[in-house]
Design an enzyme around this catalytic site. Sequence first.
Site, PDB file in Angstrom:
ATOM      1  N   PRO A 103      34.616  41.927  35.024  1.00  0.00           N
ATOM      2  CA  PRO A 103      34.517  40.778  34.107  1.00  0.00           C
ATOM      3  C   PRO A 103      34.313  41.205  32.657  1.00  0.00           C
ATOM      4  CG  PRO A 103      32.649  40.830  35.639  1.00  0.00           C
ATOM      5  CD  PRO A 103      33.568  41.933  36.040  1.00  0.00           C
ATOM      6  N   ARG A 129      55.837  41.248  41.225  1.00  0.00           N
ATOM      7  CA  ARG A 129      56.930  40.273  41.180  1.00  0.00           C
ATOM      8  C   ARG A 129      57.846  40.482  39.981  1.00  0.00           C
ATOM      9  NH1 ARG A 129      56.265  36.205  37.737  1.00  0.00           N
ATOM     10  NH2 ARG A 129      57.559  34.690  38.821  1.00  0.00           N
ATOM     11  N   GLU A 152      26.517  45.523  41.457  1.00  0.00           N
ATOM     12  CA  GLU A 152      26.217  45.146  40.070  1.00  0.00           C
ATOM     13  C   GLU A 152      27.140  45.799  39.060  1.00  0.00           C
ATOM     14  OE1 GLU A 152      24.026  42.708  38.887  1.00  0.00           O
ATOM     15  OE2 GLU A 152      24.362  42.321  41.021  1.00  0.00           O
ATOM     16  N   ASP A 161      60.072  32.128  33.813  1.00  0.00           N
ATOM     17  CA  ASP A 161      58.904  31.338  34.136  1.00  0.00           C
ATOM     18  C   ASP A 161      57.895  31.224  33.015  1.00  0.00           C
ATOM     19  OD1 ASP A 161      58.529  33.552  36.787  1.00  0.00           O
ATOM     20  OD2 ASP A 161      57.634  33.947  34.848  1.00  0.00           O
TER      21      ASP A 161
HETATM   22  N1  ADE Z   1      35.032  41.416  39.142  1.00  0.00           N
HETATM   23  C1  ADE Z   1      34.167  40.393  39.216  1.00  0.00           C
HETATM   24  N2  ADE Z   1      34.557  39.360  38.469  1.00  0.00           N
HETATM   25  C2  ADE Z   1      35.743  39.731  37.896  1.00  0.00           C
HETATM   26  C3  ADE Z   1      36.655  39.109  37.008  1.00  0.00           C
HETATM   27  N3  ADE Z   1      36.460  37.875  36.532  1.00  0.00           N
HETATM   28  N4  ADE Z   1      37.755  39.789  36.639  1.00  0.00           N
HETATM   29  C4  ADE Z   1      37.969  41.047  37.094  1.00  0.00           C
HETATM   30  N5  ADE Z   1      37.137  41.694  37.926  1.00  0.00           N
HETATM   31  C5  ADE Z   1      36.034  41.053  38.327  1.00  0.00           C
END
Ligand code: ADE
Length: 247
Positions: A90, A155, A117, A170
Amino acid sequence: MSEMRLDVVTLFPETIAQALDYSIMARARDAGVAEFSVVNPREWTTDRHRIVDDAPYGGGAGMVLKPEPLVACIEELLGEDEAPVVLMTPQGTPFDQATAHRLANHDRLIVVCGHYEGIDERVRDLVVTDEISIGDYVLTGGELPALVVIDAVVRLLPGAVGNAESPVTDSFSDGLVEHPHYTRPPEFRGLRVPEALTDGDHAAVRRWRRQQSLLRTMRVRPDLLGRAELTDEDRELLAEALDDAQK
Ligand code: ADE
């Protein structure tokens, strides 16, 4: 047409292997467009208990993935090759169609799924080349995000999708979201297919689709419309649609 080799590094190989066994991903594999391998860094542990995680230095909740098995695993996968090593996290750069195109230009790709974590920072320092997030939310692991990236990349590979044109036409390839689609029947529950699509006039179809694409983008993704390179015709189509909506 050269085959792309995709390696996925995950503590849960079954999740990935299963998901890649269906639909276009399986077809791409069978057609020799992409070759998938899924490996578990646990296989690169050297201790008796095959430990892959440990408590964070400095304290705090959760466990951190240890650097040794991950780095050994990725280095062995790479060998002498150079390839993007993409960590799903994230904290990464937001994934988009342009990134999918960039990754699809390589003949190898290694995708690393984080878990728990986090992952020891030295894995990033030593072997990771790209960090990608699929959106501003936190999932329990990088497996689903890895599948999202792999699907979007595979793809695009020549021969992966039946109609060679569709990845180009697309949504997002031109910075807009797609127009609506219709198939038979011509009327369903009182809702008719727009006449522009049934009249057999190809120019009218093209105009209608472009206009709808512009309108939709304005409604749902004004941020994209602001960035899109619009032609004079696009501006006219949009103005005409907004005019009609006022009537
Ligand atoms: N791992 C946990 N959440 C994630 C996300 N939003 N994007 C990529 N990897 C992740």
